[in-house]
Design a protein around this motif. Structure first.
Motif, PDB file in Angstrom:
ATOM      1  N   UNK A   1      15.127  93.519  46.371  1.00  0.00           N
ATOM      2  CA  UNK A   1      14.715  92.347  46.423  1.00  0.00           C
ATOM      3  C   UNK A   1      15.730  91.700  47.337  1.00  0.00           C
ATOM      4  N   UNK A   2      15.717  91.126  47.820  1.00  0.00           N
ATOM      5  CA  UNK A   2      16.605  90.826  49.010  1.00  0.00           C
ATOM      6  C   UNK A   2      17.266  89.682  48.156  1.00  0.00           C
ATOM      7  N   UNK A   3      18.887  89.561  48.776  1.00  0.00           N
ATOM      8  CA  UNK A   3      19.564  87.687  48.117  1.00  0.00           C
ATOM      9  C   UNK A   3      18.911  87.144  48.514  1.00  0.00           C
ATOM     10  N   UNK A   4      17.841  86.511  49.166  1.00  0.00           N
ATOM     11  CA  UNK A   4      16.935  85.553  49.569  1.00  0.00           C
ATOM     12  C   UNK A   4      16.445  85.130  47.985  1.00  0.00           C
ATOM     13  N   UNK A   5      15.231  85.971  48.302  1.00  0.00           N
ATOM     14  CA  UNK A   5      14.171  86.752  47.736  1.00  0.00           C
ATOM     15  C   UNK A   5      14.885  86.560  45.828  1.00  0.00           C
ATOM     16  N   UNK A   6      15.510  86.873  44.955  1.00  0.00           N
ATOM     17  CA  UNK A   6      16.538  86.928  44.317  1.00  0.00           C
ATOM     18  C   UNK A   6      16.398  84.809  44.007  1.00  0.00           C
ATOM     19  N   UNK A   7      17.438  84.857  45.037  1.00  0.00           N
ATOM     20  CA  UNK A   7      17.126  83.256  44.990  1.00  0.00           C
ATOM     21  C   UNK A   7      16.542  82.613  44.701  1.00  0.00           C
ATOM     22  N   UNK A   8      15.407  82.664  45.341  1.00  0.00           N
ATOM     23  CA  UNK A   8      14.470  82.124  45.277  1.00  0.00           C
ATOM     24  C   UNK A   8      14.101  82.067  44.172  1.00  0.00           C
ATOM     25  N   UNK A   9      13.338  83.251  43.734  1.00  0.00           N
ATOM     26  CA  UNK A   9      13.254  83.386  42.806  1.00  0.00           C
ATOM     27  C   UNK A   9      14.178  82.361  41.398  1.00  0.00           C
ATOM     28  N   UNK A  10      15.313  82.502  41.397  1.00  0.00           N
ATOM     29  CA  UNK A  10      16.043  81.721  40.550  1.00  0.00           C
ATOM     30  C   UNK A  10      15.854  80.482  40.555  1.00  0.00           C
ATOM     31  N   UNK A  11      16.331  79.770  41.653  1.00  0.00           N
ATOM     32  CA  UNK A  11      15.719  78.566  41.632  1.00  0.00           C
ATOM     33  C   UNK A  11      14.068  77.983  41.079  1.00  0.00           C
ATOM     34  N   UNK A  12      13.114  79.191  41.001  1.00  0.00           N
ATOM     35  CA  UNK A  12      12.257  78.784  40.613  1.00  0.00           C
ATOM     36  C   UNK A  12      11.951  78.671  39.382  1.00  0.00           C
ATOM     37  N   UNK A  13      12.766  79.908  38.700  1.00  0.00           N
ATOM     38  CA  UNK A  13      12.430  80.095  37.630  1.00  0.00           C
ATOM     39  C   UNK A  13      13.671  78.542  36.445  1.00  0.00           C
ATOM     40  N   UNK A  14      14.236  78.376  37.712  1.00  0.00           N
ATOM     41  CA  UNK A  14      15.426  77.165  36.678  1.00  0.00           C
ATOM     42  C   UNK A  14      14.820  75.437  36.645  1.00  0.00           C
ATOM     43  N   UNK A  15      13.511  75.331  37.899  1.00  0.00           N
ATOM     44  CA  UNK A  15      13.145  73.597  37.903  1.00  0.00           C
ATOM     45  C   UNK A  15      12.534  73.443  36.708  1.00  0.00           C
ATOM     46  N   UNK A  16      11.378  74.186  35.117  1.00  0.00           N
ATOM     47  CA  UNK A  16      11.188  73.576  34.312  1.00  0.00           C
ATOM     48  C   UNK A  16      12.077  72.887  33.730  1.00  0.00           C
ATOM     49  N   UNK A  17      12.833  73.457  34.020  1.00  0.00           N
ATOM     50  CA  UNK A  17      14.654  74.128  33.021  1.00  0.00           C
ATOM     51  C   UNK A  17      15.584  72.726  33.571  1.00  0.00           C
ATOM     52  N   UNK A  18      15.544  71.877  35.059  1.00  0.00           N
ATOM     53  CA  UNK A  18      15.963  71.234  35.091  1.00  0.00           C
ATOM     54  C   UNK A  18      15.356  69.787  34.786  1.00  0.00           C
ATOM     55  N   UNK A  19      13.780  69.884  34.537  1.00  0.00           N
ATOM     56  CA  UNK A  19      13.171  68.986  35.061  1.00  0.00           C
ATOM     57  C   UNK A  19      12.858  68.962  33.490  1.00  0.00           C
ATOM     58  N   UNK A  20      12.968  69.231  32.532  1.00  0.00           N
ATOM     59  CA  UNK A  20      13.689  69.226  31.438  1.00  0.00           C
ATOM     60  C   UNK A  20      15.090  68.539  30.985  1.00  0.00           C
ATOM     61  N   UNK A  21      15.470  68.678  31.720  1.00  0.00           N
ATOM     62  CA  UNK A  21      16.679  68.386  31.588  1.00  0.00           C
ATOM     63  C   UNK A  21      17.106  66.773  31.765  1.00  0.00           C
ATOM     64  N   UNK A  22      16.174  66.449  33.407  1.00  0.00           N
ATOM     65  CA  UNK A  22      16.642  65.227  33.892  1.00  0.00           C
ATOM     66  C   UNK A  22      16.502  64.511  32.717  1.00  0.00           C
ATOM     67  N   UNK A  23      14.369  65.688  31.993  1.00  0.00           N
ATOM     68  CA  UNK A  23      13.847  63.747  31.196  1.00  0.00           C
ATOM     69  C   UNK A  23      14.166  63.944  30.207  1.00  0.00           C
ATOM     70  N   UNK A  24      15.754  64.766  29.424  1.00  0.00           N
ATOM     71  CA  UNK A  24      16.600  64.605  28.812  1.00  0.00           C
ATOM     72  C   UNK A  24      17.799  63.818  28.665  1.00  0.00           C
ATOM     73  N   UNK A  25      17.923  64.031  30.242  1.00  0.00           N
ATOM     74  CA  UNK A  25      19.244  63.036  30.762  1.00  0.00           C
ATOM     75  C   UNK A  25      18.537  60.887  30.743  1.00  0.00           C
ATOM     76  N   UNK A  26      17.308  61.089  30.845  1.00  0.00           N
ATOM     77  CA  UNK A  26      16.799  59.468  31.308  1.00  0.00           C
ATOM     78  C   UNK A  26      16.436  59.394  29.466  1.00  0.00           C
ATOM     79  N   UNK A  27      16.772  60.093  28.265  1.00  0.00           N
ATOM     80  CA  UNK A  27      15.728  59.631  27.027  1.00  0.00           C
ATOM     81  C   UNK A  27      16.822  58.762  26.149  1.00  0.00           C
ATOM     82  N   UNK A  28      17.841  59.133  26.393  1.00  0.00           N
ATOM     83  CA  UNK A  28      19.154  59.368  25.768  1.00  0.00           C
ATOM     84  C   UNK A  28      20.046  58.044  26.905  1.00  0.00           C
ATOM     85  N   UNK A  29      21.796  58.240  26.082  1.00  0.00           N
ATOM     86  CA  UNK A  29      23.370  57.377  26.418  1.00  0.00           C
ATOM     87  C   UNK A  29      23.523  58.412  27.854  1.00  0.00           C
ATOM     88  N   UNK A  30      25.184  57.607  28.712  1.00  0.00           N
ATOM     89  CA  UNK A  30      25.317  58.547  29.686  1.00  0.00           C
ATOM     90  C   UNK A  30      25.663  59.752  28.742  1.00  0.00           C
TER      91      UNK A  30
END
Length: 186
Positions: A1-30
């Protein structure tokens, strides 16, 4: 796999964790710096481990399916990508968002199941799974920490679009693997 493909894969796998964390950030205090780093570390470690587990399972089965491994990789990546994109639009927006350590760990496991499926598909390819797992884990740590902070500012308004794009990226990676194995690479 090329470094670009690894980067795209890493970001793709991280999106749902990003969304979940963003949701956690909206629910609580700063969020404090400690909470931000803890959340990122939990998501990152879990997201780095799951492709390794999937890869080990895939290696165990790889000899039996060597002739069709590229089709399996494509099907798994496309399936995860389609599921990810569809889930972005069918999941309830008001899902509970608890701030406890246990809730964070459970959420991290839930968002990393797709990384396990990707790990299975990577077992059929000639890749360095440790590099890929570390890239996924590090990217997830950064994106989860960032998501927690951004959640306080922008909420979940753009989460569905980002998760859909992550799913489309996985489908594209699967298609590139299929193209390369069928002799379509230039």
């Amino acid at each position: 796999m090329s470094p670009f493909s690894i980067g795209v894969l890493a970001v793709s796998m991280s999106v749902d964790a990003f969304i979940a964390s963003m949701g956690k950030g909206t629910a609580g205090p700063r969020p404090s710096l400690a909470m931000t780093l803890r959340t990122g570390a939990i998501f990152g470690v879990v997201e780095a481990i799951t492709p390794l587990v999937g890869w080990l399972a895939g290696v165990a089965a790889s000899q039996a399916v060597a002739e069709v491994d590229h089709w399996i990789a494509f099907a798994l990546l496309a399936g995860v990508g389609i599921h990810m994109a569809l889930q972005a639009w069918t999941r309830a927006e008001d899902a509970p968002r608890a701030a406890s350590l246990w809730a964070t760990v459970v959420t991290a496991i839930g968002t990393s199941i797709d990384a396990m499926a990707v790990g299975v598909s990577l077992a059929f390819l000639q890749v360095n799974i440790l590099v890929i797992a570390l890239a996924i884990g590090a990217t997830t740590m950064v994106m989860s920490s960032t998501g927690l902070i951004l959640g306080r500012y922008i909420g979940a308004r753009f989460g569905r679009i980002a998760e859909t794009l992550g799913g489309v990226a996985l489908i594209a990676i699967g298609a590139m693997i299929l193209r390369d194995h069928l002799g379509g690479a230039a």
